[in-house]
Write an enzyme that holds these catalytic residues in place. Structure first.
Site, PDB file in Angstrom:
ATOM      1  N   SER A  87       7.309   0.025  -2.278  1.00 53.81           N
ATOM      2  CA  SER A  87       7.743   0.554  -3.564  1.00 53.81           C
ATOM      3  C   SER A  87       6.739   0.186  -4.643  1.00 53.81           C
ATOM      4  O   SER A  87       6.033  -0.814  -4.533  1.00 53.81           O
ATOM      5  CB  SER A  87       9.109  -0.056  -3.930  1.00 53.81           C
ATOM      6  OG  SER A  87       9.486   0.280  -5.246  1.00 53.81           O
ATOM      7  N   TYR A 100      14.877  -7.016  -5.124  1.00 55.70           N
ATOM      8  CA  TYR A 100      14.197  -5.829  -4.606  1.00 55.70           C
ATOM      9  C   TYR A 100      12.689  -5.930  -4.823  1.00 55.70           C
ATOM     10  O   TYR A 100      11.907  -5.740  -3.889  1.00 55.70           O
ATOM     11  CB  TYR A 100      14.761  -4.571  -5.277  1.00 55.70           C
ATOM     12  CG  TYR A 100      14.223  -3.291  -4.682  1.00 55.70           C
ATOM     13  CD1 TYR A 100      14.715  -2.819  -3.471  1.00 55.70           C
ATOM     14  CD2 TYR A 100      13.235  -2.553  -5.326  1.00 55.70           C
ATOM     15  CE1 TYR A 100      14.232  -1.637  -2.909  1.00 55.70           C
ATOM     16  CE2 TYR A 100      12.751  -1.382  -4.776  1.00 55.70           C
ATOM     17  CZ  TYR A 100      13.249  -0.933  -3.570  1.00 55.70           C
ATOM     18  OH  TYR A 100      12.766   0.226  -3.021  1.00 55.70           O
ATOM     19  N   LYS A 104       9.956  -6.309  -1.697  1.00 57.14           N
ATOM     20  CA  LYS A 104       8.932  -5.274  -1.518  1.00 57.14           C
ATOM     21  C   LYS A 104       7.528  -5.862  -1.680  1.00 57.14           C
ATOM     22  O   LYS A 104       6.585  -5.441  -1.007  1.00 57.14           O
ATOM     23  CB  LYS A 104       9.169  -4.114  -2.484  1.00 57.14           C
ATOM     24  CG  LYS A 104      10.406  -3.281  -2.135  1.00 57.14           C
ATOM     25  CD  LYS A 104      10.295  -2.662  -0.755  1.00 57.14           C
ATOM     26  CE  LYS A 104      11.430  -1.695  -0.463  1.00 57.14           C
ATOM     27  NZ  LYS A 104      11.274  -0.987   0.826  1.00 57.14           N
TER      28      LYS A 104
END
Length: 195
Positions: A87, A100, A104
């Site tokens: 991402s 998150y 990532k």
């Protein structure tokens, strides 16, 4: 759309079940690790459960499935390609995305280490790093017009990614057209990281 693809339904946090099912489905020449969860919480409110679930899926599952598949590729003596879906959040802090962004970011580094260690076996490893993609998860997390407008305003191309934008990038990295590309992150972010 692809009759040769057979989906396996399993809990990637269950390493024993994953190992049994993925091993039985092989051997493989290509792998795309795309499973992810995005549990959004402010930094001061991150729960252990959210952290563990995110680590299990966004990082641990990629490591484990890639180990299984890479071992099969090496045993078969075939070159291969692995693409991990990361991402833009691996490289830019986003509010309420503590876990998150962190998982990532860890995935990007895992991919680089994999590329270094698997390269001598002719296995390439890369990541695609999209902006928000209009999947079910993307729609859930970015449905607030104020939140989405603030993000879109930071994307020079002025929109979120569609699924095909990411799929086409993955297909490139799996193909021989990227035969000298490994350990790289392909940004599919509409210019978000340059703004």
């Amino acid at each position: 759309q692809c009759p040769g693809i057979e989906p396996l339904c399993l809990d990637l946090a269950d390493w024993d079940a994953t190992e049994a099912m993925v091993t039985a489905a092989g051997p493989f020449e290509l792998l795309v690790n795309n499973a992810a969860v995005a549990v959004l919480q402010p930094f001061l409110e991150v729960t252990r459960a959210a952290l563990q679930r995110s680590l299990d899926v966004n990082f641990g599952a990629v490591l484990h499935v890639s180990q299984i598949v890479a071992r099969q590729m090496i045993a078969q003596g075939v070159p291969g390609a692995i693409v991990n879906v990361s991402s833009q959040a691996s490289q830019r802090a986003l509010r309420d995305h503590t876990v998150y962004c962190s998982t990532k970011s860890a995935l990007d580094m895992l991919s680089k280490v994999m590329a270094m260690e698997l390269g001598p076996h002719k296995i390439r490893v890369n990541t695609v790093n999209p902006t928000v993609v209009m999947t079910d998860m993307g729609r859930i997390n970015w449905s607030d017009p104020q939140k989405s407008a603030a993000m879109i305003n930071r994307i020079p191309l002025g929109k979120f990614a569609e699924v095909d934008d990411v799929v086409n990038s993955i297909l490139f990295l799996l193909s021989d057209k990227s035969a000298m590309t490994t350990g790289s992150s392909l940004m599919v972010d509409g210019g978000f990281l340059v703004s």
